[in-house]
Design a protein around this motif. Structure first.
Motif, PDB file in Angstrom:
ATOM      1  N   LYS A 276       1.238   9.187  -6.072  1.00  0.00           N
ATOM      2  CA  LYS A 276       1.386  10.610  -5.765  1.00  0.00           C
ATOM      3  C   LYS A 276       2.565  11.275  -6.468  1.00  0.00           C
ATOM      4  O   LYS A 276       2.560  12.478  -6.662  1.00  0.00           O
TER       5      LYS A 276
ATOM      6  N   ASN B 182       0.829  -1.209   0.000  1.00  0.00           N
ATOM      7  CA  ASN B 182       0.000   0.000   0.000  1.00  0.00           C
ATOM      8  C   ASN B 182       0.863   1.258   0.000  1.00  0.00           C
ATOM      9  O   ASN B 182       0.528   2.254  -0.656  1.00  0.00           O
ATOM     10  N   THR B 183       1.982   1.214   0.696  1.00  0.00           N
ATOM     11  CA  THR B 183       2.915   2.341   0.696  1.00  0.00           C
ATOM     12  C   THR B 183       3.505   2.536  -0.696  1.00  0.00           C
ATOM     13  O   THR B 183       3.596   3.670  -1.191  1.00  0.00           O
TER      14      THR B 183
ATOM     15  N   GLU C  87       0.942   4.099  -2.922  1.00  0.00           N
ATOM     16  CA  GLU C  87       0.786   5.513  -2.574  1.00  0.00           C
ATOM     17  C   GLU C  87       1.928   6.339  -3.158  1.00  0.00           C
ATOM     18  O   GLU C  87       1.707   7.410  -3.724  1.00  0.00           O
TER      19      GLU C  87
END
Length: 181
Positions: free
Chosen positions: A40, A32-33, A36
């Protein structure tokens, strides 16, 4: 071979390794990191999509930036880079999380409401729908939808439970129209 089939194969391999090493929660958090970061950072996306940047440069970048992550996560990113499949990462992570949740009896639910739900309301929804779906836990993602007049709409996978006022009014209207025919 479709993108979802490829994603499922990678996710399944990662799930089996994570199960064997008992680090599924850690893998989910790391993935998930990674998602992200890639979502971004436009420069990072451009770097990985640039055909002039060699695979070795991309792999060295991964080794350096994600050196604190588990070997399984880093290896996945390296293989995806090697096979030019970084564009499948989001689907792989989704498939992996779905497999992990299924194994643990967890379901993800999108709950649409006109306002933010309180903790008590979320707990009540969780209790009711976890029983209905034979799940141990229901993770709720509350989505505010101003078009809902009242009530709730709950989406779990392909199942939609629509208890909104607008839907109830439509059903009443349909029953009145069909009764008058």
């Amino acid at each position: 071979m479709s993108n979802s089939t490829v994603a499922n194969r990678y996710a399944n391999a990662l799930f089996e390794i994570g199960t064997e090493k008992s680090n599924l929660p850690q893998l989910e958090e790391e993935l998930n990191t990674v998602i992200e970061v890639f979502t971004k950072d436009e420069e990072l996306k451009a770097f990985f999509e640039n055909p002039r940047v060699s695979k070795d440069q991309k792999k060295n970048f991964i080794r350096e930036v994600f050196k604190s992550f588990s070997q399984e996560t880093v290896n996945l990113l390296l293989v995806l880079t090697d096979k030019s499949r970084m564009n499948s990462l989001k689907q792989i992570v989704k498939s992996f999380v779905d497999m992990k949740n299924e194994a643990r009896g967890i379901a993800e639910a999108d709950v649409y409401s006109v306002r933010a739900l309180t903790e008590d309301e979320q707990q009540q929804i969780q209790n009711v729908f976890a029983k209905k779906l034979n799940k141990n836990t229901l993770r709720i993602n509350n989505i505010i939808d101003q078009t809902i007049l009242g009530g709730l709409k709950v989406r779990v996978g392909n199942h939609i439970f629509d208890g909104t006022v607008a839907t109830k009014l439509k059903r009443i209207e349909q029953s009145v129209v069909s009764a008058n025919k």
